[in-house]
Motif scaffolding. Sequence first.
Motif, PDB file in Angstrom:
ATOM      1  N   UNK A   1       0.879  -1.340  -0.438  1.00 44.85           N
ATOM      2  CA  UNK A   1      -0.310   0.280   0.327  1.00 44.85           C
ATOM      3  C   UNK A   1       1.135   1.248  -0.236  1.00 44.85           C
ATOM      4  N   UNK A   2       0.249   2.602  -0.314  1.00 44.82           N
ATOM      5  CA  UNK A   2       1.310   3.832  -0.514  1.00 44.82           C
ATOM      6  C   UNK A   2       0.684   4.476   0.585  1.00 44.82           C
ATOM      7  N   UNK A   3       0.552   5.402   0.955  1.00 49.20           N
ATOM      8  CA  UNK A   3      -0.039   6.817   2.247  1.00 49.20           C
ATOM      9  C   UNK A   3      -1.124   7.292   1.281  1.00 49.20           C
ATOM     10  N   UNK A   4      -1.866   7.408   2.440  1.00 50.91           N
ATOM     11  CA  UNK A   4      -3.107   8.515   1.443  1.00 50.91           C
ATOM     12  C   UNK A   4      -3.227   9.879   1.369  1.00 50.91           C
ATOM     13  N   UNK A  62      -8.451   7.441  11.085  1.00 51.15           N
ATOM     14  CA  UNK A  62      -9.914   6.477  12.010  1.00 51.15           C
ATOM     15  C   UNK A  62     -11.025   6.681  11.072  1.00 51.15           C
ATOM     16  N   UNK A  63     -11.219   7.541   9.895  1.00 46.52           N
ATOM     17  CA  UNK A  63     -12.653   8.029   9.300  1.00 46.52           C
ATOM     18  C   UNK A  63     -12.217   7.082   8.178  1.00 46.52           C
ATOM     19  N   UNK A  64     -11.007   6.215   7.660  1.00 44.59           N
ATOM     20  CA  UNK A  64     -10.935   5.891   6.308  1.00 44.59           C
ATOM     21  C   UNK A  64     -11.137   4.520   7.027  1.00 44.59           C
ATOM     22  N   UNK A  65     -10.757   4.330   8.325  1.00 46.84           N
ATOM     23  CA  UNK A  65     -10.662   2.555   8.785  1.00 46.84           C
ATOM     24  C   UNK A  65     -12.464   3.204   9.252  1.00 46.84           C
ATOM     25  N   UNK A  66     -12.943   3.689   9.674  1.00 42.47           N
ATOM     26  CA  UNK A  66     -15.340   3.630   9.890  1.00 42.47           C
ATOM     27  C   UNK A  66     -15.954   4.025   9.080  1.00 42.47           C
ATOM     28  N   UNK A  67     -15.523   5.042   8.334  1.00 37.60           N
ATOM     29  CA  UNK A  67     -16.374   5.468   7.672  1.00 37.60           C
ATOM     30  C   UNK A  67     -15.855   5.718   6.427  1.00 37.60           C
ATOM     31  N   UNK A  68     -15.395   5.332   4.832  1.00 32.98           N
ATOM     32  CA  UNK A  68     -15.005   5.107   4.044  1.00 32.98           C
ATOM     33  C   UNK A  68     -15.901   5.344   2.744  1.00 32.98           C
ATOM     34  N   UNK A  69     -16.723   5.438   3.132  1.00 35.67           N
ATOM     35  CA  UNK A  69     -18.129   5.221   2.232  1.00 35.67           C
ATOM     36  C   UNK A  69     -18.026   7.246   1.726  1.00 35.67           C
ATOM     37  N   UNK A 146     -10.598   6.183  -4.817  1.00 31.56           N
ATOM     38  CA  UNK A 146     -11.156   5.132  -4.240  1.00 31.56           C
ATOM     39  C   UNK A 146     -10.762   3.516  -4.235  1.00 31.56           C
ATOM     40  N   UNK A 147      -9.858   2.873  -4.021  1.00 31.21           N
ATOM     41  CA  UNK A 147      -9.303   1.806  -4.609  1.00 31.21           C
ATOM     42  C   UNK A 147      -8.320   1.909  -3.305  1.00 31.21           C
ATOM     43  N   UNK A 148      -7.413   3.042  -3.209  1.00 31.25           N
ATOM     44  CA  UNK A 148      -6.587   3.146  -2.051  1.00 31.25           C
ATOM     45  C   UNK A 148      -7.502   3.539  -0.699  1.00 31.25           C
ATOM     46  N   UNK A 155      -7.751  -2.830   4.998  1.00 37.65           N
ATOM     47  CA  UNK A 155      -5.865  -3.202   6.491  1.00 37.65           C
ATOM     48  C   UNK A 155      -6.560  -3.305   7.700  1.00 37.65           C
ATOM     49  N   UNK A 156      -6.753  -1.831   7.757  1.00 31.41           N
ATOM     50  CA  UNK A 156      -7.083  -1.289   9.226  1.00 31.41           C
ATOM     51  C   UNK A 156      -8.466  -2.140  10.016  1.00 31.41           C
TER      52      UNK A 156
END
Length: 273
Positions: A1-4, A62-69, A146-148, A155-156
């Motif tokens: 993976x790469x950084x967001x 945290x938001x990428x982990x919990x609320x990606x959509x 989107x994919x990243x 992953x998280x």
Amino acid sequence: MKPFTKWTGGKRKLLPQLLALMPEHYNTYYEPFVGGGALFFEISPENAVINDYNSELINAYQQIQENPVALLDLLREHETYNSKDYYLDIRAADRDERFVNMTNVERAARLLYMLRVNFNGLYRVNSRNQFNVPYGRYRNPKIVDVDLIHEISEYLNENNIQILNEDFQQAVEGAGEGDFVYFDPPYIPLNETSSFTSYTHEGFSYEEQVRLRDTFVDLTNRGVQVMLSNSSSPLAVELYQNFNIHYVRTMRTNGATKDSRGIITEIIVTNYD
């Protein structure tokens, strides 16, 4: 993976040297100054504790982990309206009541949008903790990946990853024998005219650098494997003179001045051979 996201002091260009100097085996991975997480995402450990003092950055994790959509929906909205005037209006949200009324996911989308389109992807605030980086000159910035975002979210959630927003010393309290800690603090300036500041509003003084060195020593005494990055400043070399100091050459592209960009020498310190 790469950084967001881009992040000041990111380590993507230093990855080959960091990977070569890492221990082959370790239990839990700790990164108390995770920033953009270049090394963290590269190795993608199953067990990790990541931390940063910047609460807006940690909220984004945290938001990428919990609320990606929901996060992606908001980023699409920013992408639709992106312009210099729009950016400056979004940036100004921390100067009025809008920011305190934002949800956590709205704050994360604001941050990720700004770092995609502003000058050099810098995170910088003024003395009032207000974001003040100007708009960048990108023709077609990738605001929505989107994919990243989904890859990182999965992953998280599928691994044992703790995400903290604490002081670096608190973040490694649980580290023990066989664990591995990577410190990537705000660097000690190479020249005397630079001030000891960082991307956190509170700053990172020389006294904090000394406290970090003392934490490095404490972890060593606890049997923890530790690696640290810093500038090749004589002050940094003096602080870690009792450990293994490796000099490495790397390219820095987002320094504040022309003199701080280009090929530079940094140090990587380890407490193991």
